[in-house]
Design a protein around this motif. Structure first.
Motif, mmCIF file in Angstrom:
data_model
loop_
_atom_site.group_PDB
_atom_site.id
_atom_site.type_symbol
_atom_site.label_atom_id
_atom_site.label_comp_id
_atom_site.label_asym_id
_atom_site.label_seq_id
_atom_site.Cartn_x
_atom_site.Cartn_y
_atom_site.Cartn_z
ATOM 1 N N GLU A 131 0.831 -1.205 0.000
ATOM 2 C CA GLU A 131 0.000 0.000 0.000
ATOM 3 C C GLU A 131 0.862 1.250 0.000
ATOM 4 O O GLU A 131 0.545 2.226 -0.667
ATOM 5 N N LYS A 132 1.983 1.255 0.734
ATOM 6 C CA LYS A 132 2.866 2.414 0.766
ATOM 7 C C LYS A 132 3.457 2.673 -0.611
ATOM 8 O O LYS A 132 3.550 3.802 -1.054
ATOM 9 N N VAL A 133 3.848 1.619 -1.307
ATOM 10 C CA VAL A 133 4.415 1.770 -2.640
ATOM 11 C C VAL A 133 3.362 2.344 -3.579
ATOM 12 O O VAL A 133 3.637 3.237 -4.372
ATOM 13 N N ASP A 134 2.128 1.894 -3.487
ATOM 14 C CA ASP A 134 1.059 2.411 -4.333
ATOM 15 C C ASP A 134 0.793 3.885 -4.036
ATOM 16 O O ASP A 134 0.559 4.671 -4.948
ATOM 17 N N ILE A 135 0.844 4.270 -2.788
ATOM 18 C CA ILE A 135 0.619 5.667 -2.424
ATOM 19 C C ILE A 135 1.735 6.536 -2.987
ATOM 20 O O ILE A 135 1.479 7.595 -3.561
ATOM 21 N N LEU A 136 2.970 6.074 -2.853
ATOM 22 C CA LEU A 136 4.088 6.836 -3.408
ATOM 23 C C LEU A 136 3.970 6.968 -4.925
ATOM 24 O O LEU A 136 4.213 8.042 -5.487
ATOM 25 N N ALA A 137 3.588 5.891 -5.584
ATOM 26 C CA ALA A 137 3.416 5.934 -7.041
ATOM 27 C C ALA A 137 2.279 6.883 -7.414
ATOM 28 O O ALA A 137 2.379 7.643 -8.391
ATOM 29 N N THR A 138 1.222 6.869 -6.647
ATOM 30 C CA THR A 138 0.079 7.753 -6.907
ATOM 31 C C THR A 138 0.476 9.218 -6.738
ATOM 32 O O THR A 138 0.145 10.062 -7.570
ATOM 33 N N VAL A 139 1.203 9.515 -5.673
ATOM 34 C CA VAL A 139 1.649 10.892 -5.436
ATOM 35 C C VAL A 139 2.563 11.343 -6.576
ATOM 36 O O VAL A 139 2.449 12.473 -7.072
ATOM 37 N N GLU A 140 3.442 10.479 -7.016
ATOM 38 C CA GLU A 140 4.348 10.823 -8.117
ATOM 39 C C GLU A 140 3.573 11.041 -9.411
ATOM 40 O O GLU A 140 3.879 11.967 -10.179
ATOM 41 N N GLU A 141 2.549 10.244 -9.650
ATOM 42 C CA GLU A 141 1.705 10.420 -10.837
ATOM 43 C C GLU A 141 0.948 11.744 -10.773
ATOM 44 O O GLU A 141 0.840 12.464 -11.771
ATOM 45 N N ILE A 142 0.456 12.115 -9.611
ATOM 46 C CA ILE A 142 -0.240 13.404 -9.445
ATOM 47 C C ILE A 142 0.721 14.550 -9.721
ATOM 48 O O ILE A 142 0.375 15.512 -10.418
ATOM 49 N N ARG A 143 1.922 14.455 -9.218
ATOM 50 C CA ARG A 143 2.922 15.498 -9.469
ATOM 51 C C ARG A 143 3.218 15.624 -10.960
ATOM 52 O O ARG A 143 3.343 16.722 -11.499
ATOM 53 N N ARG A 144 3.328 14.492 -11.641
ATOM 54 C CA ARG A 144 3.588 14.502 -13.081
ATOM 55 C C ARG A 144 2.443 15.177 -13.830
ATOM 56 O O ARG A 144 2.662 16.012 -14.715
ATOM 57 N N GLN A 145 1.213 14.873 -13.445
ATOM 58 C CA GLN A 145 0.055 15.470 -14.101
ATOM 59 C C GLN A 145 -0.028 16.978 -13.838
ATOM 60 O O GLN A 145 -0.401 17.748 -14.722
ATOM 61 N N VAL A 146 0.328 17.387 -12.630
ATOM 62 C CA VAL A 146 0.331 18.820 -12.316
ATOM 63 C C VAL A 146 1.363 19.538 -13.182
ATOM 64 O O VAL A 146 1.098 20.618 -13.719
ATOM 65 N N ARG A 147 2.542 18.925 -13.336
ATOM 66 C CA ARG A 147 3.568 19.539 -14.183
ATOM 67 C C ARG A 147 3.086 19.658 -15.630
ATOM 68 O O ARG A 147 3.286 20.684 -16.282
ATOM 69 N N LEU A 148 2.455 18.604 -16.130
ATOM 70 C CA LEU A 148 1.924 18.644 -17.495
ATOM 71 C C LEU A 148 0.851 19.714 -17.639
ATOM 72 O O LEU A 148 0.810 20.444 -18.631
#
Length: 147
Positions: free
Chosen positions: A9-26
Motif C-alpha cells: 500500500e505504501k508503494v502504491d501511495i508513493l506511485a500515486t503521489v508521483e503520478e499526481i505530481r507529473r500530471q500537475v507539471r503537465l
C-alpha cells in the motif's frame, strides 16, 4: 525479509503521489503554452479600459474638502477649521499641485502603455495568422510531394 501487508500500500501511495505530481507539471506546462498561444487570456482590453477609467476618475486631488456642520458647536469648530485651512493654504496647495501633476503624468503613461499593448496584440495576431498560413502551405506542399 518477508514483505508486510502494508508495504504494498505504501508503494502504491508513493506511485500515486508521483503520478499526481507529473500530471500537475503537465497541466502547468499546457497552461503556460495556451497563454502564449492566446494572449487574450493574459491581457483583456475591457479590463484595461475599466482600470484606466478608474484612474481618470480618481486622478484629481483637492485640498478643499467641504466643511459641514449641523449644530452650533459644530459651526464653531467648522469656523476654526476654515481659519486653519486659510492659514495653511500656502503649505498645502503646492503639495496638491505636485500630486495632481504626478497623477496626470501617470495617467498619460498608462494610456500610452495600453495603446502599446493593443498594438502588440494586433501584431501577435497578424503573425499568428501568417504562421498558420505558412503551416497550411507546407502541409499542402507535403501532401502533393507524397503522391
Amino acid at each position: 525479509m518477508a514483505d508486510r501487508p502494508g508495504d504494498a500500500e505504501k508503494v502504491d501511495i508513493l506511485a500515486t503521489v508521483e503520478e499526481i505530481r507529473r500530471q500537475v507539471r503537465l497541466h502547468r506546462a499546457s497552461r503556460d503554452e495556451s497563454s502564449i498561444q492566446n494572449p487574450e487570456t493574459v491581457y483583456s482590453r475591457l479590463e484595461l479600459a475599466r482600470s484606466l477609467e478608474e484612474v481618470r476618475a480618481h486622478q484629481g486631488v483637492s485640498a478643499h474638502w467641504p466643511i459641514v456642520w449641523r449644530t452650533p458647536l459644530q459651526a464653531i469648530f467648522a469656523f476654526f477649521q476654515r481659519l486653519l485651512r486659510l492659514a495653511l493654504r500656502w503649505y498645502i496647495n503646492p503639495i496638491v499641485e505636485q500630486q495632481n501633476a504626478f497623477n496626470a503624468a501617470t495617467e498619460r503613461t498608462l494610456q500610452q502603455l495600453a495603446a502599446a499593448c493593443g498594438q502588440l496584440q494586433e501584431e501577435i495576431s497578424a503573425l499568428r495568422r501568417e504562421v498558420e498560413a505558412l503551416e497550411q502551405t507546407l502541409r499542402q506542399g507535403g501532401s502533393q510531394h507524397g503522391r
